[in-house]
Motif scaffolding. Structure first.
Motif, short mmCIF file in Angstrom:
data_model
loop_
_atom_site.label_atom_id
_atom_site.label_comp_id
_atom_site.label_asym_id
_atom_site.label_seq_id
_atom_site.Cartn_x
_atom_site.Cartn_y
_atom_site.Cartn_z
N TYR A 1 1.19 78.29 31.85
CA TYR A 1 0.71 79.25 32.83
C TYR A 1 -0.13 78.52 33.87
O TYR A 1 -0.97 77.69 33.53
CB TYR A 1 -0.18 80.32 32.20
N ARG B 1 10.85 81.03 29.80
CA ARG B 1 10.21 79.90 29.13
C ARG B 1 10.11 80.23 27.64
O ARG B 1 9.89 81.38 27.26
CB ARG B 1 8.80 79.66 29.69
N LEU C 1 0.61 76.92 26.57
CA LEU C 1 1.15 77.98 27.41
C LEU C 1 1.30 77.46 28.83
O LEU C 1 0.34 76.98 29.44
CB LEU C 1 0.22 79.20 27.38
N VAL D 1 0.91 85.86 21.32
CA VAL D 1 1.45 85.18 22.50
C VAL D 1 2.48 86.07 23.19
O VAL D 1 2.46 86.20 24.43
CB VAL D 1 2.07 83.81 22.11
N GLU D 2 3.35 86.70 22.43
CA GLU D 2 4.39 87.55 23.04
C GLU D 2 3.80 88.80 23.69
O GLU D 2 4.27 89.25 24.73
CB GLU D 2 5.42 87.96 21.99
N THR D 3 2.78 89.37 23.09
CA THR D 3 2.23 90.64 23.58
C THR D 3 1.17 90.46 24.64
O THR D 3 1.15 91.18 25.64
CB THR D 3 1.65 91.45 22.39
N SER E 1 9.99 83.81 21.08
CA SER E 1 10.82 84.49 22.07
C SER E 1 10.56 84.01 23.48
O SER E 1 9.41 83.76 23.85
CB SER E 1 10.59 85.99 22.01
N GLY F 1 0.05 87.24 25.98
CA GLY F 1 0.18 86.08 26.85
C GLY F 1 0.55 86.46 28.27
O GLY F 1 0.02 85.90 29.24
N THR F 2 1.44 87.43 28.41
CA THR F 2 1.85 87.87 29.75
C THR F 2 0.66 88.43 30.53
O THR F 2 0.52 88.17 31.72
CB THR F 2 2.94 88.96 29.62
N GLU G 1 -1.54 85.61 31.64
CA GLU G 1 -0.93 84.92 32.79
C GLU G 1 -1.09 85.73 34.07
O GLU G 1 -1.36 85.16 35.14
CB GLU G 1 0.55 84.64 32.52
N ASP H 1 9.68 84.13 27.30
CA ASP H 1 8.83 85.05 28.06
C ASP H 1 9.62 85.63 29.22
O ASP H 1 10.83 85.38 29.36
CB ASP H 1 7.53 84.37 28.49
N ARG H 2 8.96 86.36 30.09
CA ARG H 2 9.65 87.05 31.18
C ARG H 2 10.28 86.10 32.19
O ARG H 2 11.12 86.50 32.99
CB ARG H 2 8.70 88.02 31.87
#
Length: 174
Positions: free
Chosen positions: A78, A52, A76, A142-144, A46, A146-147, A150, A48-49
């Motif tokens: 970042y 990407r 990633l 990564v989806e949960t 998916s 990773g943000t 970052e 990201d915000r």
């Protein structure tokens, strides 16, 4: 063994496509400094915000034959502020210690973050589910998280990221 590995990547790719999992195969590339890049199955996850789209690269590690080892790598994109590398390292350790498989990694010299996991497999009748299960965990991680990694890498408050991580982790376990 390399031809067998490439063939297995192609078979896995086809099985995943039949199951509705989008992916592409990158054929082995010419040697760079004498190192041949292996065939890879690349699976987008998916956005990201920032829009990407991280990608999981799945491939057999060269040289390791007994048993063969599959590596899952998610580069990633970042930025890491140099003054926050200690907080990023501590936060990655916290996240990894709570995942069923690890893990997030930071290369301080290259200012690079990845999620990397390796898994020994049997290539005789390789069950696609053996590869699919780690993909599920990696995608979730990564989806949960990773943000949050970052945010810490960009100077966000470590303590606030820990609180957000604990809340997300508690929600998972409810």
């Amino acid at each position: 063994m390399d031809d067998v590995r490439s063939e297995l990547i192609g078979l896995l790719s086809e099985e995943f496509r039949l199951a509705g999992i989008e992916n592409t195969v990158v054929e082995p590339t010419e040697p760079f400094n004498g190192v041949l890049a292996p065939a890879q199955m690349v699976i987008p996850i998916s956005p990201d915000r920032f829009g990407r789209i991280p990608q999981i690269h799945v491939y057999f590690l060269p040289v390791l034959d007994d048993p063969p080892v599959v590596q899952y790598m998610v580069p990633l994109d970042y930025e890491i502020a140099p003054e926050h590398t200690n907080d990023v390292a501590r936060f990655i350790a916290l996240v990894n210690s709570n995942l069923p498989l690890t893990g997030f990694e930071m290369n301080e010299t290259m200012a690079m973050l990845v999620f990397r996991h390796t898994q020994a497999v049997s290539t005789a009748l390789l069950d696609p589910g053996v590869v699919a299960w780690p993909l599920t965990i990696i995608r979730y991680a990564v989806e949960t998280y990773g943000t949050l990694i970052e945010l810490v890498a960009n100077g966000g408050q470590y303590d606030a990221a820990v609180v957000a991580f604990n809340a997300a982790y508690a929600a998972l376990n409810e």
